[in-house]
Design a protein around this motif. Structure first.
Motif, PDB file in Angstrom:
ATOM      1  N   UNK A  65       0.837  -1.205   0.000  1.00 23.31           N
ATOM      2  CA  UNK A  65       0.000   0.000   0.000  1.00 23.31           C
ATOM      3  C   UNK A  65       0.868   1.249   0.000  1.00 23.31           C
ATOM      4  N   UNK A  66       1.871   1.284   0.871  1.00 23.05           N
ATOM      5  CA  UNK A  66       2.763   2.443   0.912  1.00 23.05           C
ATOM      6  C   UNK A  66       3.565   2.548  -0.375  1.00 23.05           C
ATOM      7  N   UNK A  67       3.986   1.395  -0.892  1.00 28.56           N
ATOM      8  CA  UNK A  67       4.729   1.417  -2.153  1.00 28.56           C
ATOM      9  C   UNK A  67       3.888   2.042  -3.258  1.00 28.56           C
ATOM     10  N   UNK A  68       2.638   1.604  -3.385  1.00 24.88           N
ATOM     11  CA  UNK A  68       1.782   2.138  -4.445  1.00 24.88           C
ATOM     12  C   UNK A  68       1.411   3.592  -4.197  1.00 24.88           C
ATOM     13  N   UNK A  69       1.323   3.993  -2.943  1.00 27.02           N
ATOM     14  CA  UNK A  69       1.102   5.401  -2.632  1.00 27.02           C
ATOM     15  C   UNK A  69       2.250   6.247  -3.177  1.00 27.02           C
ATOM     16  N   UNK A  70       3.470   5.802  -2.907  1.00 27.91           N
ATOM     17  CA  UNK A  70       4.639   6.533  -3.410  1.00 27.91           C
ATOM     18  C   UNK A  70       4.688   6.521  -4.936  1.00 27.91           C
TER      19      UNK A  70
END
Length: 259
Positions: free
Chosen positions: A4-9
């Motif tokens: 989730x954080x990866x895709x947010x970035x």
């Protein structure tokens, strides 16, 4: 790994790069929407049929789910809806805020994961608009469950998603005109890479995407308490080889029914 954080970035990066899915609507589009001449998409090309919406949007509580980018939310707000936009990408939400400020619209933005809508009360919204985005979550069923929870009884869920057939072909070869069946469903883009390339892929800020089964996409909605009341297909606008053979996007209209 926190995908989730990866895709947010990764989506923040797409905004910086000017990806077509991060470009907000024009002032002209908003002016037309204010006068009643409005439309939105939840797939790629086809607009959502107007009869999927109530005759009037005035005061309708709408959640634009995983829908940042200054596209669906501002149009619906200009048409009279009480709009909340949620997305994992802060910069995508800033696109909505930009349009709202530019065109004097009222809408709310909340950064969050589409699989966890704990920021919102039960049975609060009249409608959810969810453009193609659930390919960025590993398990799509919590998305449907959370959508059902925050919708009122008889509330409407309009959602776009990918036909899993899109994922079975080698993407690089398809873009060169070769249809090579290579991948199984369900799967993710990380599964398609040689082990030695995974780290470079992650470090390059590409989004991690997941191919979900149609059972999880459609029966998943039904299991969450929805009745499917509308359906259409879409493609890449005749820009991909697959467009000659099959539509690779699906949109559904579903009604929450409490038994």
């Amino acid at each position: 790994m926190d995908t989730t954080q990866h895709n947010s970035n990764a989506w923040d990066k797409k905004v910086e790069e000017g990806s077509q899915y991060t470009k907000s609507v024009t002032r002209e589009t908003i002016e037309k929407s204010k006068s009643g001449d409005w439309r939105i998409t939840v797939t790629t090309e086809k607009p959502v049929p107007r009869n999927w919406f109530p005759n009037s949007l005035d005061g309708l509580k709408v959640l634009c789910l995983a829908s940042g980018g200054g596209q669906q939310g501002p149009v619906l707000a200009a048409a009279g809806a009480d709009v909340t936009v949620t997305d994992i990408s802060k910069k995508q939400l800033e696109q909505d805020e930009y349009v709202a400020q530019r065109d004097q619209l009222t809408l709310k933005t909340v950064q969050g994961d589409m699989s966890d809508l704990s920021d919102f009360d039960d049975e609060y919204f009249d409608m959810i608009v969810n453009p193609v985005s659930n390919l960025f979550v590993k398990d799509v069923r919590p998305v449907w469950s959370e959508a059902s929870r925050v919708l009122k009884n008889n509330g409407i869920l309009i959602s776009g998603f990918t036909n899993p057939l899109l994922w079975i072909f080698d993407d690089n070869k398809e873009r060169k005109g070769i249809l090579d069946v290579k991948h199984s469903i369900p799967s993710s883009t990380l599964d398609y890479l040689p082990e030695e390339e995974v780290e470079d892929f992650i470090n390059s800020n590409h989004t991690i995407e997941y191919a979900h089964t149609l059972e999880d996409q459609i029966q998943g909605q039904i299991d969450a308490g929805f009745v499917i009341s509308g359906f259409y297909e879409d493609d890449f606008g005749h820009t991909r080889m697959l467009d000659k053979y099959i539509k690779t996007f699906i949109a559904t209209r579903a009604i929450k029914i409490v038994n």
